[in-house]
Write an enzyme that holds these catalytic residues in place. Structure first.
Site, PDB file in Angstrom:
ATOM      1  CB  THR A  18      -0.845  -0.055   1.292  1.00 55.53           C
ATOM      2  OG1 THR A  18      -1.761  -1.132   1.163  1.00 55.53           O
ATOM      3  CG2 THR A  18      -1.616   1.202   1.585  1.00 55.53           C
ATOM      4  CB  THR A  52      -3.843  -0.208  -1.097  1.00 57.85           C
ATOM      5  OG1 THR A  52      -3.201  -1.471  -1.124  1.00 57.85           O
ATOM      6  CG2 THR A  52      -5.316  -0.410  -0.773  1.00 57.85           C
TER       7      THR A  52
HETATM    8  O1  DON Z   1      -7.216  -1.422   3.081  1.00 60.90           O
HETATM    9  C1  DON Z   1      -6.529  -2.185   3.744  1.00 60.90           C
HETATM   10  O2  DON Z   1      -6.490  -2.205   4.948  1.00 60.90           O
HETATM   11  C2  DON Z   1      -5.645  -3.170   3.002  1.00 60.90           C
HETATM   12  N1  DON Z   1      -6.202  -3.456   1.722  1.00 60.90           N
HETATM   13  C3  DON Z   1      -4.292  -2.593   2.914  1.00 60.90           C
HETATM   14  C4  DON Z   1      -3.332  -3.554   2.280  1.00 60.90           C
HETATM   15  C5  DON Z   1      -1.962  -3.356   2.724  1.00 60.90           C
HETATM   16  O3  DON Z   1      -1.593  -2.426   3.379  1.00 60.90           O
HETATM   17  C6  DON Z   1      -1.032  -4.400   2.287  1.00 60.90           C
HETATM   18  N2  DON Z   1       0.076  -4.474   3.160  1.00 60.90           N
HETATM   19  N3  DON Z   1       0.318  -5.321   3.952  1.00 60.90           N
END
Ligand code: DON
Length: 587
Positions: A393, A411
């Site tokens: 992200t 992200t």
């Molecule tokens: O919106 C969210 O919380 C997740 N889709 C974020 C994904 C993310 O940060 C990936 N990293 N580990």
């Protein structure tokens, strides 16, 4: 509060190799305060990639404001950081307008397509979690393009063509394969290989002629993405949601077994929400409301810390760390119980952040020991989070010379999203459907357990951990003190909390606040994650003695922060030394 040193700015460290940067990180963690960011009189930017920071700076130097700068960086990141973000993703932004003293929270999170439903990932009577992460059925309707244009038309001053130009140049020039790219491509190799376009763009044939992780330094150019960006610069977002691009995206998804239609794309809309507001020891705070759970977690933890320690959080003291961890565990229990898309489920944020509720959460708090999991979330279904150390992200923070500010987190979810690229467009699509509770009570990719409020429904937005946040100055509440956010899935709120508390409570300079070793707890799995050297062994032993299950993990997260020093008006930026970003500013 700020102790700018005369020694080399950590910003330069952002251009050094990962090993050296981690060495610097260790030096900071070990207590060296020699490294501090340099001050800027004008605007300041921190992003996860030097090219994006430069794009933002170019907008500021042309007379653009924080929104122009942030959106130039966001478009550029969509090109140079394809493992973390892209036009096929979605996110959140806080826009602070200093003249009207108002903060808007833009929600451009993906939406579930109309054909989505709670059993869409069930095959032969069993949940198949891979369907929610790899391939076309994992794709939710992307919101990034709508969000970036919405921000620009709402509060930008430069033309979209100007703001998008650096991204177009970057797509033509190509992005260099770094060790991080290699690591993430290796982990997502099967997923990438399953998609013809993704294979062609992001992989390279190995000696045996099989598509593989490209060698270090390979140039990944994206001419089709450049053409898509040129179209967006000329025609605006309508082509993405209603025109030729919409048809390419929907047909690519459907050919591969997904369910996003042109009507889903046409129905996508950005929502301008009221930010979630709170305060901590006199500092006003604006953060992201649901469908983010990150902002709520942040305010709940700060609220509990303030209730239990009226005279302040003490740096490095096991008692204070225990309070922080116990507050996080309680906030994650509330997340699992209550948070969903507020347009579908009633999320009682005012009640959840009220001191009456926080006191109730702390009813079984014990300063001597960790409260047993069963007392916090009965019938909890614990499972290991597989992606604890990753960060796919991206967050960026800007304050301009006038004091306008943007905190933007965006992200495509997992690295390379769903690995589906719509042919001819260069657009890599998200796998954000995995952020729903595809089976309430069962852990997702990040080991997060979520409840019915986050069950899949058509048109719904999945709960997120992303927490773009602005802390305002005590003395002049019209000025931003700290603009921050992070990458790292469920570790996002804890990273943001630690940066903010180091600044507000512990008197750290910004560089040290961002670099300091982190502690993370998300209740499930019931373990306290500790970065190497985060705290001294005696402190960790004291935490373990209280019953916390300590797990040492590789450094995680990616925080990007900028601040304005209330005493001098000078601004500072800090890009997380764990990664490859950069902070830049105007003299
Ligand atoms: O919106 C969210 O919380 C997740 N889709 C974020 C994904 C993310 O940060 C990936 N990293 N580990």
């Amino acid at each position: 509060m700020v102790h700018p040193g005369g020694t080399p700015p950590l910003m330069r460290a952002a251009r050094l190799g990962r090993g050296l940067r981690l060495g610097l990180l260790a030096a900071l963690v070990a207590g060296s305060s020699a490294l501090a960011a340099r001050p800027y009189r004008g605007g300041v930017v921190a992003t996860a990639h030097p090219a994006a920071s430069e794009a933002a700076l170019a907008m500021l130097n042309r007379g653009g404001n924080a929104v122009d700068a942030a959106i130039a960086a966001a478009f550029t990141l969509a090109v140079v950081d394809p493992t973390h973000t892209g036009l096929g993703g979605g996110g959140f932004a806080l826009l602070y307008d200093v003249r009207s003293r108002t903060t808007r929270a833009l929600d451009f999170r993906e939406m579930a397509p109309a054909g989505a439903g709670p059993t869409m990932y069930v095959r032969n009577g069993r949940l198949d979690p891979l369907l929610a992460t790899d391939g076309a059925l994992a794709v939710a309707v992307p919101g990034a393009v709508a969000g970036y244009f919405d921000a620009l038309s709402r509060a930008g001053t430069l033309k979209p063509a100007v703001v998008i130009a650096p991204a177009i140049r970057a797509a033509r020039r190509g992005v260099v394969v770094t060790p991080m790219y290699q690591r993430l491509a290796a982990r997502r190799l099967d997923c990438l290989r399953a998609n013809h376009e993704a294979t062609r763009i992001f992989l390279r044939p190995n000696a045996a002629g099989v598509a593989d992780v490209p060698p270090l330094g390979t140039l990944i150019s994206q001419p089709q993405l450049a053409a898509t960006l040129e179209t967006l610069a000329k025609e605006g977002p309508s082509t993405f949601y209603r025109g030729k691009l919409a048809r390419s995206i929907a047909s690519a998804i459907q050919k591969l077994g997904g369910i996003v239609t042109v009507d889903d794309l046409a129905g996508y809309h950005v929502i301008a929400r009221e930010p979630l507001r709170g305060s901590y020891r006199g500092y006003p705070i604006a953060t992201m409301p649901p469908p983010s759970a990150g902002g709520l977690t942040l305010l709940q933890v700060l609220g509990m810390a303030e209730l239990l320690q009226p005279s302040g959080d003490v740096y490095g003291e096991p008692e204070s760390l225990h309070i922080y961890v116990e507050a996080l565990r309680r906030a994650f229990a509330d997340r699992a119980k209550y948070v969903g898309d507020p347009d579908f489920a009633d999320v009682p944020v005012a009640q959840l952040t009220s001191s009456a509720h926080l006191r109730e959460l702390l009813r079984n708090f014990d300063p001597r020991r960790a409260t047993p999991l069963a007392e916090l979330l009965p019938q909890a279904n614990a499972a290991p989070g597989t992606l604890a150390g990753e960060k796919h992200t991206t967050h960026l923070s800007v304050i301009d010379r006038w004091g306008n500010a943007v905190a933007l987190t965006t992200t495509i979810n997992d690295a390379f999203g769903s690995c589906v690229v719509a042919p001819g467009t260069g657009i890599l699509l998200n796998n954000q459907m995995d952020d729903f509770a595809s089976s309430p009570g069962q852990p997702n990719l990040y080991g997060l357990v979520m409840g019915e409020a986050n069950a899949i429904a058509p048109g719904k937005r999945p709960v997120s951990s992303m927490a773009p946040t602005i802390v305002f100055q005590k003395e002049d509440q019209a000025r931003a003190l700290l603009v921050t956010g992070a990458a790292g899935g469920p570790t996002i709120p804890s990273s943001v909390l630690q940066v903010a508390m180091h600044l507000m409570d512990h008197g750290f300079d910004l560089t040290s606040a961002v670099a300091h070793g982190r502690l993370h707890h998300q209740l499930l799995p019931d373990e306290l994650r500790v970065e190497p050297h985060a705290y001294d062994p005696a402190t960790l032993k004291a935490l373990a003695a209280k019953g916390h299950q300590l797990e040492q993990r590789e450094p995680w997260g990616d925080a990007q922060a900028v601040m304005e020093d209330p005493r001098t008006g000078l601004r500072y930026g800090a890009s997380d030394p764990r990664n490859e970003g950069a902070a830049v500013g105007q003299d």
